[in-house]
Scaffold this active site. Structure first.
Site, mmCIF file in Angstrom:
data_model
loop_
_atom_site.group_PDB
_atom_site.id
_atom_site.type_symbol
_atom_site.label_atom_id
_atom_site.label_comp_id
_atom_site.label_asym_id
_atom_site.label_seq_id
_atom_site.Cartn_x
_atom_site.Cartn_y
_atom_site.Cartn_z
ATOM 1 N N ASP A 287 0.923 -1.328 0.009
ATOM 2 C CA ASP A 287 0.030 0.002 0.017
ATOM 3 C C ASP A 287 1.048 1.078 -0.049
ATOM 4 O OD1 ASP A 287 -2.146 1.558 0.013
ATOM 5 O OD2 ASP A 287 -3.142 0.585 1.665
HETATM 6 C C1 NOJ Z 1 -3.995 3.713 0.201
HETATM 7 C C2 NOJ Z 1 -5.309 2.735 0.232
HETATM 8 O O1 NOJ Z 1 -5.156 2.101 1.537
HETATM 9 C C3 NOJ Z 1 -5.312 1.546 -0.767
HETATM 10 O O2 NOJ Z 1 -6.643 0.927 -0.640
HETATM 11 C C4 NOJ Z 1 -5.288 2.382 -2.131
HETATM 12 O O3 NOJ Z 1 -5.602 1.279 -3.102
HETATM 13 C C5 NOJ Z 1 -4.206 3.095 -2.393
HETATM 14 N N1 NOJ Z 1 -4.051 4.334 -1.325
HETATM 15 C C6 NOJ Z 1 -4.048 3.738 -3.549
HETATM 16 O O4 NOJ Z 1 -4.817 4.743 -3.952
#
Ligand code: NOJ
Length: 742
Positions: A287
């Site tokens: 993430d």
């Molecule tokens: C953070 C989020 O937790 C995740 O779910 C997401 O895919 C990413 N950012 C990318 O935007």
């Protein structure tokens, strides 16, 4: 050099571009093609493939890199996210395949969570349909639109089980149950990925957030997660496994730690479980900056060490953190990590690019004509409307307040959400535009025609204490035959980083409802929210309550269809609604304890100030008709571990309208080598019954359905007695006892 001139490299790379079509993940030919690229790559270019950077659109966290286009030319980027539209991504791809030395195509990812342009209900809402075909269709429409807009990869499905309504991200998952969560996870993976990428109308799924992200302490986003391995494996892990089994090509690590180790550096999760136990062959991506964050977690001293830990644990791609970008080469030179480890990650990434057909045609997802035809098409909007209707849950309906009569002369439409468009697409709404969304007011106006007078007053805002709008709303209400009041949360009060410590209605909304109810007119509360709310007064005192989540593009039409009875609601909750925040965590599949609650005794498990029971249990949802369940019959009282038992129940529609019912089967394992939940969902069927008709519904259970992690952590069923409950929600009282023998 033009992209086609890459053919000069073919002398060196016999398989680089020569095999058309799609290959299976593990085929030898595919491996040879990967080899043919790997042999051309220097260390920097290998590390380059392991970096995922955001474009400057739609960022969801700190942007670390401004020069990402130069990095593409330098071969230092493997994938880009938050860039979309066929034309824009084509240009970035052109840079990669015309201006970089090796011309390796980029992968484009985006958070397409519940639709790209045509927005479907938030995933928690969709799950409430218990309609796996509809959920799969929703994901496949999202895939069709996203792929037409230049995207290869969605960061979905989010399959995190959660018992935490304070946590804002529950809007993005399927709720609290591992069985239903696994089925929904599979449906979403099938919808996004389909059978083949041949037509460039499917996208890679990304199972997230691995793992146990849905259990943050106190419901606070990004907070610590700690639980027994047994709980982890029995409750939280199954949907990730199901999604991987269904063929998801990518997995995203979570931000949280689990048992003291952050997920992005956790080899138990990424290596032992994901790669070894489940045989996952795709890409593990982190993430957003979660490798960097391991420094703050306090598990490594600096970012370089964080990168080493992540690679050793099994992370292939670094999302936006630039840790691999900055330090991995140095770590190799210092002997902290090996080129073999890097090669493994790069192979995983290239494999997926081959499977998508990008080496055959890097531009295959950038068809602007298709983009024009597919985005927000009539057919997609119809599908969104269908899904929206199916996601609505009728929580309460006293004296058949609903459906409203079409003969009403006047209707007051009140509340901060009554005329909102933007809120109704909810969080994570891709490239969706609030202005394209049908508000509740518009939906009602379209439905009612000219004979009915529909008037609107906002009444109050979401937050704050301003009651100055009450008078106008009440005066309108008094002049109307019925009142629809749309209240809840703003669209962005749930989603990432949107935890709430108080999940009652914000602001003075409840007060407004109380004043409206006091007029004596029929009041229908239309809730819009991204999480279970604690609404005891409303749940017990208003005539009718409809849970509508955030239903997306066609929200207003779908709600109007239900309010006026053109669609009979059939949704069922997939997360328990508590009476108050102090009951959290509250979930249907809890343990019994040694002192289960008994009325009028002090020394049993209870609160002094609130019952143990929820406001609305898991599986709850009413219809405009009524269903009756016969006694359950089993084809045999006992069955062996290699056999099965078939359970039958006859469900009758005893009301005056046709309707759908989600018939749910729960099991209680009476004695185990470790204590067992009081109930666990093990099956469900959604049936459609004409008024006055009946249907026999059958379920077959095998030992595999009764398996759990036993005292020795073996995953198996134990012999003994089980109570099976079948009914319309998790508190169903019809039951039968069966026995599992050797
Ligand atoms: C953070 C989020 O937790 C995740 O779910 C997401 O895919 C990413 N950012 C990318 O935007």
């Amino acid at each position: 050099m033009k992209y086609w001139k890459i053919s000069t490299l073919l002398l060196l790379t016999p398989f680089f571009l020569q095999c058309g079509g799609e290959a299976k993940v593990s085929s030898d030919k595919l491996d040879q093609r990967i080899d043919s690229v790997m042999m051309l790559m220097n260390l920097e270019e290998k590390i380059g493939q392991m970096n995922l950077f955001t474009s400057d659109w739609d960022v969801t966290g700190p942007t670390l890199r401004e020069n990402y286009k130069e990095d593409i030319v330098a071969g230092k980027v493997g994938a880009i996210f938050n860039a979309h539209t066929a034309a824009y991504n084509r240009e970035l791809q052109r840079i990669a395949v015309e201006e970089s030395r090796l011309k390796i195509p980029l992968l484009f990812g985006y958070d397409v969570i519940h639709g790209y342009k045509t927005i479907f209900p938030i995933p928690l809402g969709e799950a409430a349909s218990w309609d796996l075909e509809a959920i799969e269709r929703s994901a496949s429409v999202a895939a069709a639109e996203a792929s037409a807009a230049g995207l290869h990869w969605t960061f979905a499905p989010m399959v995190d089980i959660s018992r935490e309504p304070r946590w804002g991200r529950v809007m993005e998952g399927a709720g609290e149950d591992p069985y239903l969560g696994s089925m929904v996870a599979r449906a979403r993976v099938r919808g996004f990925q389909g059978e083949t990428f041949e037509n460039a109308d499917k996208v890679l799924a990304c199972v997230k957030h691995f793992a146990a992200y849905g259990a943050p302490e106190a419901g606070r986003e990004y907070n610590t997660v700690d639980m027994s391995d047994r709980m982890f494996r029995d409750v939280y892990l199954p949907p990730y496994k199901a999604a991987v089994e269904e063929g998801a090509y990518t997995v995203m690590t979570s931000f949280n730690e689990l048992d003291g180790v952050p997920a992005s550096g956790n080899s138990y999760l990424l290596h032992d479980i994901l790669r070894e136990e489940w045989g996952f062959k795709g890409i593990v991506v982190t993430d957003y900056t979660s490798i960097n964050e391991m420094v703050l977690h306090g598990i490594v001293a600096d970012e370089k060490e964080a990168g080493e830990l992540a690679l050793q644990a099994g992370v292939d791609m670094d999302m936006q953190g630039a840790v691999y970008y900055k330090y991995l080469k140095q770590s190799v030179e210092e002997g902290k990590i090996s080129v073999t480890q890097i090669d493994q990650a790069v192979r995983n990434i290239l494999r997926v690019k081959f499977i998508l057909g990008l080496f055959d045609d890097p531009y295959r997802y950038f068809d602007t004509e298709r983009e024009k035809q597919v985005l927000f098409s009539q057919a997609n909007q119809e599908a969104a409307l269908d899904m929206a209707r199916k996601s609505i849950v009728l929580l309460r309906n006293e004296n058949q307040t609903l459906p409203l009569s079409k003969e009403l002369r006047s209707l007051a439409v009140i509340g901060p959400l009554a005329d909102s468009q933007n809120d109704l697409i909810g969080a994570w709404s891709g490239a969706g535009n609030g202005n394209d969304c049908v508000s509740l007011l518009k939906g009602l106006q379209d439905k009612a025609g000219t004979a009915m007078q529909i008037r609107h007053a906002r009444g109050c805002d979401f937050e704050g204490t301003d009651r100055s709008g009450f008078a106008a709303a009440l005066s309108l209400a008094r002049q109307s035959d019925a009142i629809v009041v749309a209240i809840g949360e703003k669209g962005r009060m749930s989603g990432e980083a949107m935890s709430r410590s108080d999940i009652t209605l914000p602001g003075v909304q409840e007060e407004l409802v109380k004043a409206l109810v006091a007029t004596g007119k029929p009041v229908v509360v239309v809730l819009m929210n991204g999480r279970p709310l604690a609404i005891p007064w409303i749940a017990e005192n208003t005539p009718a309550v409809l849970e509508t989540w955030f239903l997306g593009t066609k929200a207003g039409n779908a709600i109007a269809d239900v309010l006026f009875g053109d669609y009979n609601p059939s949704g069922k909750l997939t997360m328990t609604f508590p009476r108050n925040v102090g009951q959290i965590p509250i979930y249907y599949n809890h343990k019994n304890t040694g002192r289960p609650f008994e009325p009028n005794t002090t020394w049993t498990s209870h609160y002094m100030d609130v019952p143990n029971s929820p406001q609305f249990p898991f599986g709850w949802g009413l219809s405009y008709t009524t269903f009756d369940y016969s006694a359950i019959q089993a084809d045999q009282p006992a069955f062996g571990k290699s056999g099965s038992v078939t359970l039958r129940v006859t469900v009758s529609n005893t009301g005056l309208r046709d309707g759908e019912e989600v018939v749910q089967l729960y099991v209680r394992d009476l004695v185990g080598s470790v204590t067992r939940p009081v109930r666990e969902l093990k099956g469900f069927k959604k049936i459609n019954l004409k008024a006055g008709s009946q249907e026999e519904v059958t379920f077959t259970l095998t030992a595999a359905d009764l398996a759990f992690h036993t005292r020795s952590m073996a995953f198996e069923a134990e012999t003994g007695y089980f109570d099976v409950f079948i009914g319309g929600n998790s508190e169903a009282d019809q039951s039968i006892r069966i026995q599992l023998t050797e």
